[in-house]
Design a protein around this motif. Structure first.
Motif, PDB file in Angstrom:
ATOM      1  N   MET A 129       0.635  -1.133  -0.249  1.00 24.10           N
ATOM      2  CA  MET A 129       0.095   0.086   0.003  1.00 24.10           C
ATOM      3  C   MET A 129       1.012   1.167   0.044  1.00 24.10           C
ATOM      4  O   MET A 129       0.479   2.253  -0.687  1.00 24.10           O
ATOM      5  CB  MET A 129      -1.024  -0.165   1.116  1.00 24.10           C
ATOM      6  CG  MET A 129      -2.157  -1.141   1.218  1.00 24.10           C
ATOM      7  SD  MET A 129      -3.217  -0.853  -0.262  1.00 24.10           S
ATOM      8  CE  MET A 129      -2.429  -2.110  -1.447  1.00 24.10           C
ATOM      9  N   GLN A 133       0.971   4.236  -2.950  1.00 25.24           N
ATOM     10  CA  GLN A 133       0.815   5.631  -2.784  1.00 25.24           C
ATOM     11  C   GLN A 133       2.161   6.321  -3.206  1.00 25.24           C
ATOM     12  O   GLN A 133       1.934   7.381  -3.940  1.00 25.24           O
ATOM     13  CB  GLN A 133       0.325   6.049  -1.247  1.00 25.24           C
ATOM     14  CG  GLN A 133       0.248   7.612  -1.298  1.00 25.24           C
ATOM     15  CD  GLN A 133       0.280   7.701   0.348  1.00 25.24           C
ATOM     16  OE1 GLN A 133       1.237   7.674   1.256  1.00 25.24           O
ATOM     17  NE2 GLN A 133      -1.164   8.401   0.744  1.00 25.24           N
ATOM     18  N   THR A 183      -5.200  -3.123  -4.927  1.00 24.14           N
ATOM     19  CA  THR A 183      -4.395  -1.989  -5.238  1.00 24.14           C
ATOM     20  C   THR A 183      -4.918  -0.999  -6.302  1.00 24.14           C
ATOM     21  O   THR A 183      -4.589   0.050  -6.208  1.00 24.14           O
ATOM     22  CB  THR A 183      -2.985  -2.829  -5.613  1.00 24.14           C
ATOM     23  OG1 THR A 183      -3.396  -3.600  -6.962  1.00 24.14           O
ATOM     24  CG2 THR A 183      -2.212  -3.469  -4.780  1.00 24.14           C
ATOM     25  N   ALA A 186      -7.027   1.152  -4.199  1.00 20.84           N
ATOM     26  CA  ALA A 186      -6.217   2.100  -3.554  1.00 20.84           C
ATOM     27  C   ALA A 186      -5.429   3.120  -4.578  1.00 20.84           C
ATOM     28  O   ALA A 186      -5.489   4.307  -4.113  1.00 20.84           O
ATOM     29  CB  ALA A 186      -5.105   1.377  -3.030  1.00 20.84           C
ATOM     30  N   PHE A 210      -6.392   1.840   3.864  1.00 22.73           N
ATOM     31  CA  PHE A 210      -5.971   0.707   2.839  1.00 22.73           C
ATOM     32  C   PHE A 210      -5.047  -0.195   3.701  1.00 22.73           C
ATOM     33  O   PHE A 210      -4.976  -1.361   3.240  1.00 22.73           O
ATOM     34  CB  PHE A 210      -5.401   1.327   1.584  1.00 22.73           C
ATOM     35  CG  PHE A 210      -6.696   1.775   0.706  1.00 22.73           C
ATOM     36  CD1 PHE A 210      -7.427   0.715   0.272  1.00 22.73           C
ATOM     37  CD2 PHE A 210      -6.829   3.071   0.294  1.00 22.73           C
ATOM     38  CE1 PHE A 210      -8.498   0.992  -0.633  1.00 22.73           C
ATOM     39  CE2 PHE A 210      -7.938   3.518  -0.439  1.00 22.73           C
ATOM     40  CZ  PHE A 210      -8.560   2.363  -0.959  1.00 22.73           C
TER      41      PHE A 210
END
Length: 250
Positions: A129, A133, A183, A186, A210
């Protein structure tokens, strides 16, 4: 709401940086195990150098793609000796340690669950995660405002599937659909937040959500319990893309 924000800041600002090394170690070990499980023992023994190379590319798959977004050399991100040594150690222990000691240790069961493997997957999922990002942020720096960030975040988080093509392995052999859908979701949320389309939550809150949510559903998958929350949306999109087939049946 303030309490929630403080909890999220604690997770993303304190806990995740504090356990960054543990997350990376668990991720590399889990990717090494996946690489080892794609072929039988005889193949690994006969092609031991190629087998280790496979484990390395599996482990660094996400970093290779992220380095491309950052404009860095892929070899640079793979040149960390400690990571190479950790992959080598996990690779040897999992495949060649006598009596399958390490294999039995990793897959030790308590009832229907594998506590050690679950812990490893929790750290690995949290790391995934964070990388998602990071990929979205890197994409926005390189291509401000572009929705390519969604694809970038999804691909980086699932980089192993892409580098696996080098060895002729199929994605179904090394990852489950829940991981890919998690994913993707996210990456979409992180991208919409970066574009300012959603203002009611922060990047910190989204990442914390997440991480917690991802570790829960990945733990369920390890225990053989499929999370079906993504299935409806995924099937609806699939039906829309295949609308001509749907119309043909009417």
């Amino acid at each position: 709401m303030e309490t929630v924000s403080e909890a999220c800041d604690l997770i993303t600002g304190t806990i995740l940086p504090h356990v960054a090394k543990q997350m990376n170690c668990c991720y590399l070990i889990s990717m090494t195990i996946l690489a080892c499980d794609t072929k039988d023992y005889a193949w690994h023994k006969r092609n031991w150098l190629l087998s280790y190379a496979k484990a390395v590319t599996y482990g660094f798959g996400s970093d290779i793609l992220l380095s491309i977004l950052d404009g860095k050399s892929s070899l640079e991100v793979m040149s960390v000796n400690r990571s190479l040594a950790l992959i080598a150690l996990a690779w040897w222990l999992y495949l060649f340690l006598p009596y399958n000691v390490f294999y039995n240790f990793v897959h030790f069961k308590v009832g229907d669950s594998k506590p050690l493997y679950i812990i490893m997957m929790i750290f690995a999922t949290a790391r995934r995660m964070v990388k998602t990002q990071a990929a979205v942020n890197a994409s926005f720096v390189a291509y401000p405002g572009s929705y390519i960030a969604i694809l970038a975040g999804t691909l980086v988080s699932n980089g192993t599937q892409l580098v696996a093509c080098i060895f002729g392995d199929f994605a179904k052999d090394i990852a489950n659909v829940t991981t890919a859908r998690l994913t993707l979701t996210a990456a979409i949320v992180f991208t919409l937040l970066k574009k300012g389309l959603w203002t009611f939550i922060s990047q910190s809150q989204a990442l914390a959500f997440f991480v917690v949510f991802g570790t829960i559903i990945e733990s369920m998958e390890v225990c053989g319990k499929h999370f079906g929350g993504f299935d409806l949306a995924h099937d609806c999109i699939g039906n829309f893309l295949a609308m001509n087939e749907w119309l043909g049946t009417k």
